[in-house]
Design an enzyme around this catalytic site. Sequence first.
Site, PDB file in Angstrom:
ATOM      1  N   ASP A 117      81.016  -8.469  37.308  1.00  0.00           N
ATOM      2  CA  ASP A 117      81.777  -9.631  36.827  1.00  0.00           C
ATOM      3  C   ASP A 117      83.183  -9.266  36.350  1.00  0.00           C
ATOM      4  OD1 ASP A 117      79.569 -11.203  37.426  1.00  0.00           O
ATOM      5  OD2 ASP A 117      78.725 -11.016  35.426  1.00  0.00           O
ATOM      6  N   GLY A 161      70.718 -21.670  46.468  1.00  0.00           N
ATOM      7  CA  GLY A 161      71.691 -21.682  47.567  1.00  0.00           C
ATOM      8  C   GLY A 161      72.579 -22.904  47.603  1.00  0.00           C
ATOM      9  N   SER A 162      72.803 -23.534  46.460  1.00  0.00           N
ATOM     10  CA  SER A 162      73.691 -24.707  46.496  1.00  0.00           C
ATOM     11  C   SER A 162      75.127 -24.279  46.817  1.00  0.00           C
ATOM     12  CB  SER A 162      73.627 -25.500  45.190  1.00  0.00           C
ATOM     13  OG  SER A 162      74.183 -24.782  44.128  1.00  0.00           O
ATOM     14  N   ASN A 163      75.517 -23.102  46.372  1.00  0.00           N
ATOM     15  CA  ASN A 163      76.850 -22.609  46.759  1.00  0.00           C
ATOM     16  C   ASN A 163      76.890 -22.239  48.231  1.00  0.00           C
ATOM     17  OD1 ASN A 163      78.911 -22.417  44.509  1.00  0.00           O
ATOM     18  ND2 ASN A 163      77.068 -21.641  43.497  1.00  0.00           N
ATOM     19  N   HIS A 205      80.996 -16.915  39.630  1.00  0.00           N
ATOM     20  CA  HIS A 205      80.319 -16.663  38.357  1.00  0.00           C
ATOM     21  C   HIS A 205      80.492 -17.896  37.454  1.00  0.00           C
ATOM     22  CE1 HIS A 205      78.780 -14.296  35.003  1.00  0.00           C
ATOM     23  NE2 HIS A 205      79.753 -14.814  34.270  1.00  0.00           N
ATOM     24  N   GLU A 223      81.800 -25.331  40.866  1.00  0.00           N
ATOM     25  CA  GLU A 223      81.583 -24.169  41.745  1.00  0.00           C
ATOM     26  C   GLU A 223      81.673 -24.590  43.202  1.00  0.00           C
ATOM     27  OE1 GLU A 223      78.291 -21.558  40.856  1.00  0.00           O
ATOM     28  OE2 GLU A 223      78.214 -22.251  38.793  1.00  0.00           O
ATOM     29  N   ARG A 232      68.069   1.319  44.883  1.00  0.00           N
ATOM     30  CA  ARG A 232      69.140   0.418  45.318  1.00  0.00           C
ATOM     31  C   ARG A 232      69.831   0.927  46.580  1.00  0.00           C
ATOM     32  NH1 ARG A 232      69.703  -3.312  41.363  1.00  0.00           N
ATOM     33  NH2 ARG A 232      69.139  -2.622  39.287  1.00  0.00           N
ATOM     34  N   LEU A 277      74.664  -4.174  43.010  1.00  0.00           N
ATOM     35  CA  LEU A 277      74.947  -3.418  44.236  1.00  0.00           C
ATOM     36  C   LEU A 277      75.412  -2.013  43.871  1.00  0.00           C
ATOM     37  CD1 LEU A 277      76.874  -6.355  45.878  1.00  0.00           C
ATOM     38  CD2 LEU A 277      74.700  -5.427  46.725  1.00  0.00           C
ATOM     39  N   ARG A 302      71.163  -9.263  42.447  1.00  0.00           N
ATOM     40  CA  ARG A 302      70.908  -7.821  42.475  1.00  0.00           C
ATOM     41  C   ARG A 302      72.202  -7.075  42.233  1.00  0.00           C
ATOM     42  NH1 ARG A 302      66.428  -5.455  41.765  1.00  0.00           N
ATOM     43  NH2 ARG A 302      66.906  -3.690  43.097  1.00  0.00           N
TER      44      ARG A 302
HETATM   45  C1  GRF Z   1      75.513 -20.213  40.351  1.00  0.00           C
HETATM   46  O1  GRF Z   1      75.655 -20.764  39.063  1.00  0.00           O
HETATM   47  C2  GRF Z   1      76.434 -19.041  40.534  1.00  0.00           C
HETATM   48  O2  GRF Z   1      77.633 -19.174  39.831  1.00  0.00           O
HETATM   49  C3  GRF Z   1      75.631 -17.917  39.948  1.00  0.00           C
HETATM   50  O3  GRF Z   1      74.308 -18.179  40.342  1.00  0.00           O
HETATM   51  C4  GRF Z   1      74.141 -19.581  40.559  1.00  0.00           C
HETATM   52  C5  GRF Z   1      73.646 -19.738  41.958  1.00  0.00           C
HETATM   53  O4  GRF Z   1      73.334 -21.044  42.276  1.00  0.00           O
HETATM   54  N1  GRF Z   1      76.139 -16.644  40.387  1.00  0.00           N
HETATM   55  P1  GRF Z   1      73.035 -21.441  43.796  1.00  0.00           P
HETATM   56  O5  GRF Z   1      71.943 -20.504  44.286  1.00  0.00           O
HETATM   57  O6  GRF Z   1      74.298 -21.293  44.554  1.00  0.00           O
HETATM   58  O7  GRF Z   1      72.563 -22.866  43.729  1.00  0.00           O
END
Ligand code: GRF
Length: 222
Positions: A149, A16-18, A113, A178, A69, A97, A95
Amino acid sequence: MREGKLKVGVLVSGSGSNLQALIDACAVPGHPAEIVLVISNRPGVRALDRAKTASIPAVVFDHKNYPDRASFDADMQKALDAADVEFICLAGFMRLLTTEFVEHWGGRMINIHPSLLPSFKGLNVQQRAIDAGARFSGCTVHFVTPEMDVGPIIQQAVVPIHQDDTGDTLAARILVQEHRIYPASLRWVAEGRVRVEGERVFLNDAVYPDTGLLNPSPEQAN
Ligand code: GRF
């Protein structure tokens, strides 16, 4: 301009860093989006702790408990509707979708991505970029379409690939970018500045750097 903030749901599966980058961005006063729901398909992941710390409602739909699904996506849809979610960010959501779900959210769901799409779709893309001998990789924010993608690209960032890179070192370098472009793209969407025409995205008042990147540096050749 729309009234009020864009209500965003974030779908996660891991660290969940994003998600954190989006949470931090939305916390800036006057930001045009707010995260109203986090959904994880895996229990116990760090992304859920991040949501809790930020006092954002979070639910787990463990995909292992679903026969298919369609039923999994249906439960997610119910939760998204109940929270009045208007827009979805996939943030490391691992997952696939259903086409029905993706089409329902057509033009209202984006993904990040860790490659320069359309190169290196799918999994393990950092190592695959290294193995292919690419000099650059990066990350892409794009609208989600039924094909994985693929989908109109909002923003990309480029990083160099070093000759001693591993998949992990390259992933870490990409992740830094990102965390810059995902919040920026969400802000643009929430501001109503993003327009999709066919396969292309146009951004009102965009600023385009007119510089090139070289990797490795050619300076030693002089
Ligand atoms: C990231 O590299 C994102 O691009 C990919 O999965 C990873 C998720 O990282 N889809 P985080 O969970 O956001 O840290």
